[in-house]
Design a protein around this motif. Structure first.
Motif, PDB file in Angstrom:
ATOM      1  N   GLU A 186       0.993  10.708   3.147  1.00 47.03           N
ATOM      2  CA  GLU A 186      -0.361  10.747   3.702  1.00 47.03           C
ATOM      3  C   GLU A 186      -1.220   9.630   3.131  1.00 47.03           C
ATOM      4  O   GLU A 186      -1.909   8.931   3.875  1.00 47.03           O
ATOM      5  CB  GLU A 186      -0.997  12.113   3.462  1.00 47.03           C
ATOM      6  N   PHE A 187      -1.178   9.448   1.813  1.00 49.18           N
ATOM      7  CA  PHE A 187      -1.967   8.370   1.217  1.00 49.18           C
ATOM      8  C   PHE A 187      -1.535   7.011   1.755  1.00 49.18           C
ATOM      9  O   PHE A 187      -2.379   6.161   2.036  1.00 49.18           O
ATOM     10  CB  PHE A 187      -1.887   8.395  -0.311  1.00 49.18           C
ATOM     11  N   THR A 188      -0.244   6.808   1.926  1.00 50.31           N
ATOM     12  CA  THR A 188       0.239   5.535   2.470  1.00 50.31           C
ATOM     13  C   THR A 188      -0.305   5.333   3.877  1.00 50.31           C
ATOM     14  O   THR A 188      -0.770   4.237   4.220  1.00 50.31           O
ATOM     15  CB  THR A 188       1.778   5.489   2.457  1.00 50.31           C
ATOM     16  N   SER A 189      -0.294   6.369   4.679  1.00 44.46           N
ATOM     17  CA  SER A 189      -0.791   6.228   6.049  1.00 44.46           C
ATOM     18  C   SER A 189      -2.289   5.930   6.061  1.00 44.46           C
ATOM     19  O   SER A 189      -2.762   5.176   6.900  1.00 44.46           O
ATOM     20  CB  SER A 189      -0.473   7.472   6.881  1.00 44.46           C
ATOM     21  N   TYR A 190      -3.043   6.493   5.112  1.00 41.22           N
ATOM     22  CA  TYR A 190      -4.485   6.261   5.071  1.00 41.22           C
ATOM     23  C   TYR A 190      -4.828   4.802   4.771  1.00 41.22           C
ATOM     24  O   TYR A 190      -5.928   4.355   5.086  1.00 41.22           O
ATOM     25  CB  TYR A 190      -5.159   7.157   4.033  1.00 41.22           C
TER      26      TYR A 190
ATOM     27  N   HIS B 272       0.838  -1.193   0.000  1.00 40.35           N
ATOM     28  CA  HIS B 272       0.000   0.000   0.000  1.00 40.35           C
ATOM     29  C   HIS B 272       0.879   1.252   0.000  1.00 40.35           C
ATOM     30  O   HIS B 272       0.358   2.360   0.100  1.00 40.35           O
ATOM     31  CB  HIS B 272      -0.905   0.027   1.234  1.00 40.35           C
ATOM     32  N   ASP B 273       2.180   1.064  -0.090  1.00 37.92           N
ATOM     33  CA  ASP B 273       3.137   2.164  -0.004  1.00 37.92           C
ATOM     34  C   ASP B 273       3.186   2.910  -1.339  1.00 37.92           C
ATOM     35  O   ASP B 273       3.746   2.426  -2.323  1.00 37.92           O
ATOM     36  CB  ASP B 273       4.518   1.629   0.369  1.00 37.92           C
ATOM     37  N   ILE B 274       2.606   4.081  -1.354  1.00 38.29           N
ATOM     38  CA  ILE B 274       2.496   4.875  -2.572  1.00 38.29           C
ATOM     39  C   ILE B 274       3.874   5.279  -3.094  1.00 38.29           C
ATOM     40  O   ILE B 274       4.110   5.255  -4.304  1.00 38.29           O
ATOM     41  CB  ILE B 274       1.597   6.112  -2.339  1.00 38.29           C
ATOM     42  N   ALA B 275       4.799   5.612  -2.208  1.00 32.66           N
ATOM     43  CA  ALA B 275       6.143   5.996  -2.647  1.00 32.66           C
ATOM     44  C   ALA B 275       6.837   4.830  -3.352  1.00 32.66           C
ATOM     45  O   ALA B 275       7.530   5.033  -4.355  1.00 32.66           O
ATOM     46  CB  ALA B 275       6.977   6.477  -1.457  1.00 32.66           C
TER      47      ALA B 275
END
Length: 141
Positions: free
Chosen positions: A92-96, A68-71
């Motif tokens: 932020e997206f990764t944390s969500y 799920h890690d966007i980076a």
């Protein structure tokens, strides 16, 4: 006899349909206004972004791990094939993807953060769609 379908286009359409479902869910939940569960809006916005990035990776034939890690997903894309997304947005997206799914003391997502996440997801969706083949953007009937 109809021509055989392009399997990659079929797979891309499936990923995009799921991503668009997540975006639609986030939009509908956001319409609840003050009663909207902000964590759920952010979770679905994140899922939309993640699935669009994975569709782009599939388009390029780039394998990716379950993440799920966007980076990480962004780093797998060629430089000219990345949607514009700041490092902060990626974090932020990764944390969500995680913090919104489980109870965690002290994690509060404001309505403003939820609106920002939804706006960013829409923008990223638009950017990625410009990089995908037109045939993948049409839903099968």
């Amino acid at each position: 006899m109809p021509a055989p379908k392009n399997p990659q286009i079929t797979i891309l359409r499936e990923w995009l349909a799921k991503a668009d479902d997540d975006l639609a869910a986030a939009r509908q939940i956001q319409k609840l206004g003050k009663a909207a569960p902000t964590s759920t809006v952010c979770f679905h916005a994140q899922q939309c972004v993640e699935k669009y990035l994975k569709a782009l990776l599939i388009q390029h034939g780039t394998p990716f791990a379950k993440t799920h890690d966007i980076a990480v997903l962004m780093s797998l894309l060629p430089g000219g094939q990345r949607p514009l997304m700041t490092t902060k947005e990626q974090q932020e997206f990764t944390s969500y993807a995680v913090v919104t799914r489980y109870p965690q003391a002290g994690i509060v997502i404001s309505p403003r953060q939820a609106r920002t996440a939804l706006q960013a997801a829409r923008r990223i969706r638009r950017d990625v769609r410009r990089l995908l083949p037109t045939a993948a953007l049409r839903r099968e009937k």
